[in-house]
Design an enzyme around this catalytic site. Structure first.
Site, PDB file in Angstrom:
ATOM      1  N   LYS A 148      -3.071   4.833   6.870  1.00  8.46           N
ATOM      2  CA  LYS A 148      -3.329   5.370   8.209  1.00  8.46           C
ATOM      3  C   LYS A 148      -3.254   6.888   8.182  1.00  8.46           C
ATOM      4  O   LYS A 148      -2.264   7.450   7.733  1.00  8.46           O
ATOM      5  CB  LYS A 148      -2.311   4.805   9.187  1.00  8.46           C
ATOM      6  CG  LYS A 148      -2.409   3.293   9.319  1.00  8.46           C
ATOM      7  CD  LYS A 148      -1.282   2.748  10.160  1.00  8.46           C
ATOM      8  CE  LYS A 148      -1.291   1.241  10.213  1.00  8.46           C
ATOM      9  NZ  LYS A 148      -0.827   0.610   8.967  1.00  8.46           N
TER      10      LYS A 148
ATOM     11  N   CYS B 271      -9.626 -12.751  18.070  1.00 10.26           N
ATOM     12  CA  CYS B 271     -10.177 -11.543  18.687  1.00 10.26           C
ATOM     13  C   CYS B 271     -11.477 -11.212  17.969  1.00 10.26           C
ATOM     14  O   CYS B 271     -11.524 -11.205  16.736  1.00 10.26           O
ATOM     15  CB  CYS B 271      -9.197 -10.394  18.542  1.00 10.26           C
ATOM     16  SG  CYS B 271      -7.534 -10.844  19.080  1.00 10.26           S
TER      17      CYS B 271
ATOM     18  N   ARG C  33      -9.180  -8.482  10.133  1.00  8.61           N
ATOM     19  CA  ARG C  33      -9.174  -9.519   9.080  1.00  8.61           C
ATOM     20  C   ARG C  33     -10.122 -10.660   9.422  1.00  8.61           C
ATOM     21  O   ARG C  33      -9.894 -11.816   9.051  1.00  8.61           O
ATOM     22  CB  ARG C  33      -7.761 -10.048   8.839  1.00  8.61           C
ATOM     23  CG  ARG C  33      -6.857  -8.970   8.370  1.00  8.61           C
ATOM     24  CD  ARG C  33      -5.612  -9.427   7.649  1.00  8.61           C
ATOM     25  NE  ARG C  33      -4.856  -8.209   7.427  1.00  8.61           N
ATOM     26  CZ  ARG C  33      -3.837  -7.811   8.184  1.00  8.61           C
ATOM     27  NH1 ARG C  33      -3.376  -8.583   9.140  1.00  8.61           N
ATOM     28  NH2 ARG C  33      -3.259  -6.656   7.956  1.00  8.61           N
TER      29      ARG C  33
ATOM     30  N   ASP D  19     -11.879  -0.184  12.640  1.00  7.10           N
ATOM     31  CA  ASP D  19     -12.190  -0.228  11.200  1.00  7.10           C
ATOM     32  C   ASP D  19     -13.648  -0.636  10.989  1.00  7.10           C
ATOM     33  O   ASP D  19     -14.274  -1.214  11.880  1.00  7.10           O
ATOM     34  CB  ASP D  19     -11.273  -1.242  10.505  1.00  7.10           C
ATOM     35  CG  ASP D  19      -9.815  -0.806  10.500  1.00  7.10           C
ATOM     36  OD1 ASP D  19      -9.557   0.410  10.436  1.00  7.10           O
ATOM     37  OD2 ASP D  19      -8.934  -1.687  10.559  1.00  7.10           O
TER      38      ASP D  19
ATOM     39  N   ARG E 165       0.831  -1.211   0.000  1.00  8.74           N
ATOM     40  CA  ARG E 165       0.000   0.000   0.000  1.00  8.74           C
ATOM     41  C   ARG E 165       0.859   1.252   0.000  1.00  8.74           C
ATOM     42  O   ARG E 165       0.491   2.260  -0.588  1.00  8.74           O
ATOM     43  CB  ARG E 165      -0.900  -0.022   1.245  1.00  8.74           C
ATOM     44  CG  ARG E 165      -1.673   1.253   1.491  1.00  8.74           C
ATOM     45  CD  ARG E 165      -2.623   1.109   2.674  1.00  8.74           C
ATOM     46  NE  ARG E 165      -3.597   0.055   2.446  1.00  8.74           N
ATOM     47  CZ  ARG E 165      -4.152  -0.677   3.424  1.00  8.74           C
ATOM     48  NH1 ARG E 165      -3.832  -0.468   4.678  1.00  8.74           N
ATOM     49  NH2 ARG E 165      -5.027  -1.621   3.130  1.00  8.74           N
ATOM     50  N   TYR E 166       1.980   1.176   0.689  1.00 11.26           N
ATOM     51  CA  TYR E 166       2.855   2.348   0.842  1.00 11.26           C
ATOM     52  C   TYR E 166       4.094   2.164  -0.040  1.00 11.26           C
ATOM     53  O   TYR E 166       4.442   1.040  -0.394  1.00 11.26           O
ATOM     54  CB  TYR E 166       3.301   2.463   2.298  1.00 11.26           C
ATOM     55  CG  TYR E 166       2.207   2.785   3.285  1.00 11.26           C
ATOM     56  CD1 TYR E 166       1.665   4.067   3.359  1.00 11.26           C
ATOM     57  CD2 TYR E 166       1.716   1.814   4.156  1.00 11.26           C
ATOM     58  CE1 TYR E 166       0.684   4.375   4.288  1.00 11.26           C
ATOM     59  CE2 TYR E 166       0.734   2.116   5.091  1.00 11.26           C
ATOM     60  CZ  TYR E 166       0.230   3.400   5.155  1.00 11.26           C
ATOM     61  OH  TYR E 166      -0.731   3.699   6.077  1.00 11.26           O
TER      62      TYR E 166
ATOM     63  N   CYS F  68      -4.452 -17.769  14.510  1.00  6.29           N
ATOM     64  CA  CYS F  68      -4.053 -17.015  15.702  1.00  6.29           C
ATOM     65  C   CYS F  68      -4.270 -17.882  16.921  1.00  6.29           C
ATOM     66  O   CYS F  68      -5.111 -18.788  16.905  1.00  6.29           O
ATOM     67  CB  CYS F  68      -4.876 -15.748  15.849  1.00  6.29           C
ATOM     68  SG  CYS F  68      -4.689 -14.642  14.448  1.00  6.29           S
TER      69      CYS F  68
ATOM     70  N   CYS G  26     -11.434  -8.409  15.192  1.00  2.38           N
ATOM     71  CA  CYS G  26     -10.312  -8.452  14.238  1.00  2.38           C
ATOM     72  C   CYS G  26     -10.626  -7.785  12.895  1.00  2.38           C
ATOM     73  O   CYS G  26     -11.679  -8.016  12.304  1.00  2.38           O
ATOM     74  CB  CYS G  26      -9.913  -9.908  13.988  1.00  2.38           C
ATOM     75  SG  CYS G  26      -8.545 -10.063  12.829  1.00  2.38           S
TER      76      CYS G  26
ATOM     77  N   ASP H  81      -7.467   4.087   9.831  1.00  2.00           N
ATOM     78  CA  ASP H  81      -7.010   3.432   8.609  1.00  2.00           C
ATOM     79  C   ASP H  81      -8.116   3.695   7.587  1.00  2.00           C
ATOM     80  O   ASP H  81      -9.236   3.206   7.738  1.00  2.00           O
ATOM     81  CB  ASP H  81      -6.792   1.934   8.862  1.00  2.00           C
ATOM     82  CG  ASP H  81      -5.563   1.414   8.124  1.00  2.00           C
ATOM     83  OD1 ASP H  81      -5.196   2.033   7.095  1.00  2.00           O
ATOM     84  OD2 ASP H  81      -4.996   0.400   8.552  1.00  2.00           O
TER      85      ASP H  81
ATOM     86  N   ARG I 200       7.240  -0.094   1.941  1.00  2.00           N
ATOM     87  CA  ARG I 200       7.067  -1.190   2.902  1.00  2.00           C
ATOM     88  C   ARG I 200       5.857  -2.030   2.532  1.00  2.00           C
ATOM     89  O   ARG I 200       4.922  -1.547   1.887  1.00  2.00           O
ATOM     90  CB  ARG I 200       6.938  -0.671   4.325  1.00  2.00           C
ATOM     91  CG  ARG I 200       5.860   0.380   4.549  1.00  2.00           C
ATOM     92  CD  ARG I 200       6.318   1.318   5.694  1.00  2.00           C
ATOM     93  NE  ARG I 200       5.282   2.255   6.124  1.00  2.00           N
ATOM     94  CZ  ARG I 200       4.995   3.386   5.495  1.00  2.00           C
ATOM     95  NH1 ARG I 200       5.591   3.705   4.354  1.00  2.00           N
ATOM     96  NH2 ARG I 200       4.075   4.186   5.965  1.00  2.00           N
TER      97      ARG I 200
HETATM   98  C1  LIG Z   1      -0.098  -0.410   8.852  1.00  2.00           C
HETATM   99  C2  LIG Z   1       0.425  -0.845   7.594  1.00  2.00           C
HETATM  100  C3  LIG Z   1       1.766  -0.668   7.258  1.00  2.00           C
HETATM  101  C4  LIG Z   1       2.763  -0.030   8.202  1.00  2.00           C
HETATM  102  O1  LIG Z   1       2.484   1.302   8.462  1.00  2.00           O
HETATM  103  P1  LIG Z   1       3.480   2.137   9.389  1.00  2.00           P
HETATM  104  O2  LIG Z   1       2.803   3.462   9.536  1.00  2.00           O
HETATM  105  O3  LIG Z   1       4.791   2.207   8.681  1.00  2.00           O
HETATM  106  O4  LIG Z   1       3.593   1.397  10.680  1.00  2.00           O
HETATM  107  C5  LIG Z   1       2.204  -1.099   6.037  1.00  2.00           C
HETATM  108  N1  LIG Z   1       1.361  -1.668   5.152  1.00  2.00           N
HETATM  109  C6  LIG Z   1       0.064  -1.835   5.430  1.00  2.00           C
HETATM  110  C7  LIG Z   1      -0.803  -2.451   4.411  1.00  2.00           C
HETATM  111  C8  LIG Z   1      -0.452  -1.452   6.669  1.00  2.00           C
HETATM  112  O5  LIG Z   1      -1.740  -1.648   6.944  1.00  2.00           O
HETATM  113  S1  SF4 Z   2      -6.481  -9.052  15.944  1.00  2.00           S
HETATM  114 FE1  SF4 Z   2      -6.945 -10.617  14.383  1.00  2.00          FE
HETATM  115  S2  SF4 Z   2      -4.966 -11.140  13.484  1.00  2.00           S
HETATM  116 FE2  SF4 Z   2      -4.541 -10.102  15.430  1.00  2.00          FE
HETATM  117  S3  SF4 Z   2      -4.363 -11.754  16.942  1.00  2.00           S
HETATM  118 FE3  SF4 Z   2      -6.480 -11.048  17.001  1.00  2.00          FE
HETATM  119  S4  SF4 Z   2      -7.567 -12.414  15.556  1.00  2.00           S
HETATM  120 FE4  SF4 Z   2      -5.383 -12.608  15.135  1.00  2.00          FE
END
Ligand SMILES: *Cc1c(COP(=O)(O)O)cnc(C)c1O
Ligand code: SF4
Length: 361
Positions: A315, A107, A112, A271, A90-91, A103, A110, A308, A94
Site C-alpha cells: 500500500k 461484492c 479477490r 485495484d 508481503r511485509y 462470503c 472484490c 495497493d 505481518r
Molecule cells: C493490507 C495488507 C496488510 C496490512 O497492511 P497494514 O498497512 O498493516 O494495514 C498485510 N499484508 C497484506 C498482504 C496486505 O494486503
Molecule cells: S470484498 Fe470480496 S472478500 Fe470482501 S466481503 Fe466482498 S466479496 Fe468477500
C-alpha cells in the site's frame, strides 16, 4: 442452525430472482453469475432503493464485468507472495491469512474476485494448519490479519480454534479480522460471537462500509456490540464509480462511521482486478475526496488514501500536495488553499554533509 445461518441460506444466488421484484431481464446476467458467483443476503437486498443505486451496484452482477480493460486476475501478485497456500507474506512483520473461501455477499468489485467463492479457492483444515505452522516458524510475524473470504462466515467454534492456536504463539502480538459481516449480515454479530472474540485480545476488526446508506440501525447495533467488547474498529472503503465517488457521499460516510465508533482507516484506489474495470475512478478523484475531508471535518474521519501497488509492492499512501517547497523556509498550503511559511531549523553538520552526498547521487 443459528438465525444468521438461516438468513444466509435465504440469500439470492441467481439473477432470475431479480425479475419479479425489479423487472430486470436476468438472461445477460446469468453468464456473469456463472463466472463470478452471486450471493446477496435478504438484509442487504432490502437496502436497495432502485435499480443501479449504490447498493445495487455493489451486489448485483453487471454485464460490464465481462469487459477486459486494463485489469488482470491477480494484480497484487498475492499468489506469488504466498509461501504456503492462502497466506500472503508481503511485509516484514505481518501476514494476511485467508481462513474462509466464502462470503455472505459477493461484492462485484472484490479484489479477490479471481477466487473468492469459487472452486479454486481451497481452504481446508490442512491449509489452515500450514498457515499456522508458517507463523510459528517465523517469529518476526507479530501481526496476523485473518481474511478470506470472510472469516466471520466460519462458525464460532471453527474461528475460536484458529484464534486459540494463534494466541498460543508467543510472537504474535496482534490479531486483526477483516470482515464485511456488519455491513451485509449484521445478524452474524451475536452476543456469543462477541463473548468469544473478547477472549482473544488484543484483537482488532476492520470492517468494510462503502456508502452511508449501509449504516442502518441493525449494522449500528452489530458495531456497538463489538465496540462494547473493547474491540477497536477500523473501516476500509474502496473508492468506487457510481457508489461513493463524490466528496459529499464520502464525507457523510466517514462522519457516520465515527458516530458509530468506527475509525476510518483506509480509502483504497480500486485495484486493477479483472471484471471490475467499470468501478474504477481516476486517482485525482481520490485526492479530491481527501482534500474535501481534511480540515473540513473531524481529523478522526479522514482515512489514509492508498494505492495497493500492482505487482505486490504494498500500500502506497497518497496525499494532496500541502507541501509546496522545502528549504530554509518551508512553504505550506492549508485546507483552504492559503499559503503559510514555516522557518525551518538549521540542519546539523552531518545532515548537511548527507544532503550534499544525496544531491551528488
Ligand atoms: C493490507 C495488507 C496488510 C496490512 O497492511 P497494514 O498497512 O498493516 O494495514 C498485510 N499484508 C497484506 C498482504 C496486505 O494486503
Ligand atoms: S470484498 Fe470480496 S472478500 Fe470482501 S466481503 Fe466482498 S466479496 Fe468477500
Amino acid at each position: 442452525m443459528e438465525a444468521w445461518q438461516k438468513m444466509l441460506q435465504a440469500s439470492i444466488t441467481s439473477p432470475d430472482r431479480l425479475t419479479r421484484r425489479y423487472g430486470v431481464d436476468p438472461r445477460p446476467l446469468t453468464e456473469v453469475a456463472e463466472r463470478y458467483p452471486m450471493r446477496v443476503t435478504p438484509y442487504y437486498l432490502s437496502l436497495i432503493q432502485s435499480v443501479d443505486d449504490p447498493i445495487w451496484r455493489q451486489a448485483i452482477p453487471s454485464v460490464e464485468e465481462l469487459e477486459q480493460g486494463h485489469c488482470c486476475a491477480d494484480p497484487l501478485d498475492e499468489e506469488e507472495q504466498s509461501p504456503v497456500p492462502n497466506l500472503v507474506h508481503r511485509y516484514p512483520d505481518r501476514v494476511l491469512f485467508m481462513v474462509c473461501s466464502e462470503c455472505a455477499m459477493y461484492c462485484r468489485f472484490c479484489t479477490r474476485k479471481r477466487k473468492v467463492g469459487k472452486q479454486q479457492m481451497q481452504i481446508s483444515g490442512d491449509t489452515i494448519a500450514q498457515g499456522l505452522a508458517y507463523i510459528r516458524r517465523h517469529p518476526e510475524i507479530r501481526d496476523v490479519i485473518l481474511s478470506g473470504g470472510d472469516p466471520l462466515l466460519l462458525s464460532n467454534e471453527q474461528l475460536e480454534g484458529i484464534l486459540k492456536e494463534l494466541r498460543a504463539i508467543p510472537t504474535v502480538e496482534v490479531i486483526r479480522i477483516g470482515t464485511r459481516m456488519p455491513v451485509v449480515l449484521p445478524q452474524r454479530i451475536t452476543p456469543a460471537l462477541v463473548r468469544m472474540l473478547h477472549r482473544y485480545h488484543p484483537l482488532y476488526i476492520n470492517t468494510h462500509f462503502n456508502h452511508p446508506d449501509e449504516i442502518t440501525p441493525l449494522s449500528a447495533k452489530a458495531i456497538s456490540r463489538l465496540a462494547d467488547a473493547g474491540i477497536p474498529l477500523g473501516n476500509q472503503t474502496v473508492l468506487l464509480r457510481g457508489v461513493n465517488d463524490d466528496p459529499q457521499t464520502m464525507r457523510r460516510l466517514m462522519q457516520k462511521l465515527l458516530a458509530i465508533r468506527v475509525k476510518p482507516y483506509y480509502l483504497y484506489q480500486a485495484d486493477l482486478v479483472l471484471g471490475t474495470e467499470h468501478f474504477r475512478t481516476t486517482v485525482e478523484e481520490g485526492l479530491e475526496i481527501i482534500s474535501a475531508l481534511r480540515g473540513h471535518t473531524s481529523g478522526m474521519a479522514v482515512p489514509a488514501f492508498v494505492i495497493d501497488a500492482p505487482g505486490g509492492g504494498g500500500k502506497i499512501p497518497l496525499l494532496p500536495s500541502y507541501l509546496q517547497s522545502l528549504g530554509d523556509e518551508v512553504v505550506l498550503k492549508n485546507y483552504r488553499g492559503d499559503t503559510y511559511r514555516y522557518a525551518n531549523a538549521q540542519p546539523k553538520p552531518e545532515e548537511l554533509f548527507q544532503m550534499v552526498v544525496n544531491q551528488k547521487n
